[in-house]
Design a protein around this motif. Structure first.
Motif: not given
Length: 766
Positions: A25-27, A128-132, A184-185, A191-200
């Motif tokens: 979870p997010a800090d 950082g991708r989560i896939q269903a 609180n997603l 966009q530069a790296s194409g990565d997600f740093h998703t927090t909640w």
């Protein structure tokens, strides 16, 4: 024209690192305004206990022995030549299936998603991708057909690279699912790296997902940290759910309840709609998401999403359906029927409807004409027929309507009667209703015929749509949907009506009117839309700015220029919010092109194609950009490269055919145009262009046959009718040409060229 709400999906190249940030979870320090549901429970224990029992609270969980419902005991499931195996090792859950490269691989299940009637499983991929996973567990009982693995898309041959494959962006949790199943997603796409740093803040839907950040409320409750500054009415919350406070629903003599005082706000409905709607999101700011149109673009009653009478078709998640209902018009809110903390109905069965509709009048055979306690006697069976989504999930239609089998006969829309009586036809149901009720009530939704004419482009469409859009008795979403359909009928009358609609106190109506005016000449756009650059809602402001951008932005006043730049920045931010989507990159590219920035446009289109090589609008736009710079060979190369991976795209073949015509390579061009017409018969333009090309290359008979065939699918297409009439005149068939021209005149009575031709043909055929 911007692709404001286009929907497409793709496989994006995997990135490299953000898995660790996503695994926890997010800090809390990074989100100081959110306090967490456990803190809420200190004062609201009863509500918290109810919430913990709801499906909202268990939307997403770590994959453990306690949370996993599916069989991971070595069970296999085969679909489209891929056999997937579900197993467990060292207490962890795994699936062996086809991965991002198409080869079989072993993937750990990180999270469960949902409880009933199905459970999905989420897998972490690089970046950082989560896939269903596309294979889900049927959680129903074995007797009900459950306790099995099943494919969510059984009719699709999905492979790696396909937008709907589990590794593609259509199945990306960060974008597609996370917002509505977390608290609180923050998607945090780089966009530069194409990565997600998703927090909640919370892995599931907590108290603050609906009530908003709770820190000020805690300060108010504990009389600390400047609590006096908190809004006393809101008790520290920005959103107040007080629409039902002090409200009663007394019954009148008809057995129908009426709200004791009118509902004057829609806060509760709008907060629910943030998730329970088909919509596009463009902000995650906590202060904006509670004001629906500052963070979301809810879909209208559009073809493909809804039937023409407003019944749900695709997954629309209730909000749009409810807005068109008589209940919404009467002041009903979501929580009049649903307990927002348990997620359960406030009453079961017909007792729920009996809160407002006297049972002694409506829950009797004299009203529903079915045996008491039978399925047909249930209010929801007739007034909220369910549609099955995701294979097994039946969801009731919240437009809450009177069954209209007569519309099934006339328009082909579904009806509740034949959903149960599958062995009967719609005429049987229509006759039964007429026998029961001498004068059947038409129901609250009376726009079906106008929408049907509008979608077909049939005679009377323009006047019918304007009639719906003008009627104050119609639901605002129906009026907005009628205005949006008027875009295909450009005329001074439509433009004048759209201009008058800009002042109506409904954001969806104003936004729909903006979309009509966006096709007007630059001076008209500037003069009509400049005031809306300061609209109270972001949705309308940024749509107005986008419509003005380009040639129309020239000669803005100093004040309007400042408002334009601010509103256009909101539009650009909205696209960047979803920068991982090809639609957003294409929108940006088109904006840059319109503003005379071809290099920026080229980069945005290239990014869209990189994200999703199957997203055809970006490919065609990129080719068009090259054509505009006199690089026809480059345009052809772009189109042919995309056709290598999308050989069945009618749009690409059509664009290639036009490019080849411009290069005077007629045999190749004709083959490409023919292919486009064959692959996309639903696109009348492709058949029309091919027919004209046949005629112009010396094949008039084949041209007429092609256009006649297209006319059977598109009987009111103006271009096809005009071309056929002129070609039939050449062939001496004046009678047939006259019939087509009379229809054209009926469709567009103000066209001088049509009236002139009609007069000539009437003279010839006397």
């Amino acid at each position: 024209m911007a692709l404001f709400a286009a929907v497409s999906f793709s496989l994006e190249s995997p990135g490299s690192h953000a898995e660790e940030a996503l695994a926890k979870p997010a800090d809390p320090v990074a989100h100081p305004d959110f306090v967490g549901s456990d803190r809420c429970a200190q004062c609201h224990a009863a509500e918290h206990k109810d919430w913990l029992s709801s499906q909202h609270a268990v939307a997403m969980q770590e994959a453990t022995e306690h949370t996993v419902l599916g069989r991971f005991d070595g069970t296999t499931f085969s679909n489209e030549n891929v056999t997937s195996k579900f197993y467990k090792t060292d207490g962890k859950f795994w699936v062996r299936t086809d991965g991002p490269d198409g080869a079989l691989g072993d993937f750990e299940i990180s999270y469960t998603f949902g409880v009933w009637p199905l459970q999905q499983y989420l897998i972490k991929l690089p970046g950082g991708r989560i896939q269903a996973l596309g294979i889900a567990w049927d959680a129903r009982s074995k007797e009900a057909g459950g306790q099995r693995w099943f494919q969510l898309y059984p009719d699709r041959k999905l492979k790696a690279g396909d937008p709907l494959h589990w590794t593609g962006i259509d199945q990306n949790w960060n974008y597609q699912c996370a917002w509505c199943h977390s608290t609180n997603l923050k998607k945090n796409y780089d966009q530069a790296s194409g990565d997600f740093h998703t927090t909640w803040s919370e892995i599931s839907v907590g108290c603050e997902a609906c009530h908003g950040p709770g820190s000020d409320h805690v300060a108010w409750a504990t009389k600390s940290n400047g609590w006096e500054q908190s809004d006393q009415r809101g008790k520290g919350f920005a959103q107040n759910f007080d629409e039902r406070k002090g409200v009663t629903w007394p019954m009148d003599a008809t057995g129908q309840a009426k709200r004791s005082v009118p509902r004057t706000s829609a806060n509760e409905i709008h907060v629910c709609a943030g998730c329970h709607s088909r919509r596009q999101q463009f902000s995650d700011d906590p202060g904006s998401v509670g004001r629906l149109f500052d963070a979301f673009r809810p879909s209208l009653l559009e073809d493909g999403l809804y039937h023409v009478d407003g019944q749900q078709r695709d997954e629309v998640y209730n909000y749009g359906s409810f807005l068109e209902s008589r209940m919404h018009s009467a002041g009903v809110t979501c929580s009049d029927c649903h307990n927002p903390h348990t997620g359960k109905l406030r009453q079961t069965g017909n007792a729920l409807c009996g809160q407002c509709h006297a049972p002694e009048r409506f829950d009797v055979s004299a009203h529903h004409h079915h045996a008491p306690n039978s399925k047909g006697a249930e209010c929801a069976s007739c007034h909220m027929p369910a549609t099955t989504y995701m294979g097994i999930d039946r969801r009731p239609d919240h437009s809450i309507r009177i069954p209209r089998p007569d519309r099934t006969v006339q328009l082909g829309t579904p009806n509740a009667c034949n959903q149960c009586h599958t062995d009967k036809n719609a005429k049987w149901a229509m006759d039964a209703v007429k026998a029961w009720y001498r004068s059947p009530k038409p129901g609250f939704q009376d726009f079906a015929e106008a929408f049907d004419r509008g979608d077909w482009g049939a005679p009377g469409a323009q006047l019918g749509l304007i009639g719906i859009a003008k009627a104050s008795s119609e639901a605002p979403i129906a009026r907005a949907s009628a205005i949006a359909r008027l875009r295909r009928f450009p005329s001074p009358q439509v433009l004048d009506f759209a201009a008058s609609s800009l002042k109506i106190d409904d954001p969806q109506i104003r936004a729909a009117a903006v979309s009509v005016i966006a096709g007007a000449p630059p001076e008209t756009r500037r003069s009509l839309l400049a005031p809306l650059l300061r609209d109270e809602t972001r949705l309308v402001r940024m749509d107005a700015a986008r419509a003005i951008a380009g040639e129309a932005e020239q000669n803005l006043s100093t004040d309007d220029r400042a408002s334009f730049e601010k509103a256009l920045a909101e539009y650009i931010d909205a696209q960047l919010f979803n920068a991982e989507r090809p639609e957003s990159q294409t929108n940006l590219g088109t904006l840059y092109r319109d503003r005379g920035k071809p290099d920026d446009a080229r980069a945005a289109y290239a990014k869209a194609i990189e994200i999703d090589p199957t997203f055809v609008p970006a490919v065609i736009a990129s080719a068009e950009l090259k054509r505009e710079r006199a690089d026809e060979n480059g345009a052809e190369a772009v189109l042919r490269k995309s056709l290598g991976g999308n050989p069945r795209s009618g749009g690409l073949w059509h664009a290639l055919g036009l490019s080849l015509i411009r290069q005077k390579r007629l045999p190749e061009a004709m083959a490409a145009l023919a292919k486009a017409a064959e692959l996309a018969p639903e696109e009348p333009r492709f058949s029309y262009v091919y027919g004209v090309a046949l005629h112009d290359t010396g094949k008039p008979r084949e041209a007429v046959e092609t256009l006649k065939s297209a006319l059977t699918r598109h009987p009111y297409d103006r271009d096809i009718l005009w071309a056929l009439a002129t070609y039939e005149i050449e062939d001496g068939d004046n009678a047939s040409a006259l019939a087509r021209t009379e229809l054209l005149n009926h469709l567009e009575p103000d066209r001088s060229d049509v009236m002139q031709l009609l007069g000539e043909l009437r003279q010839r055929t006397r």
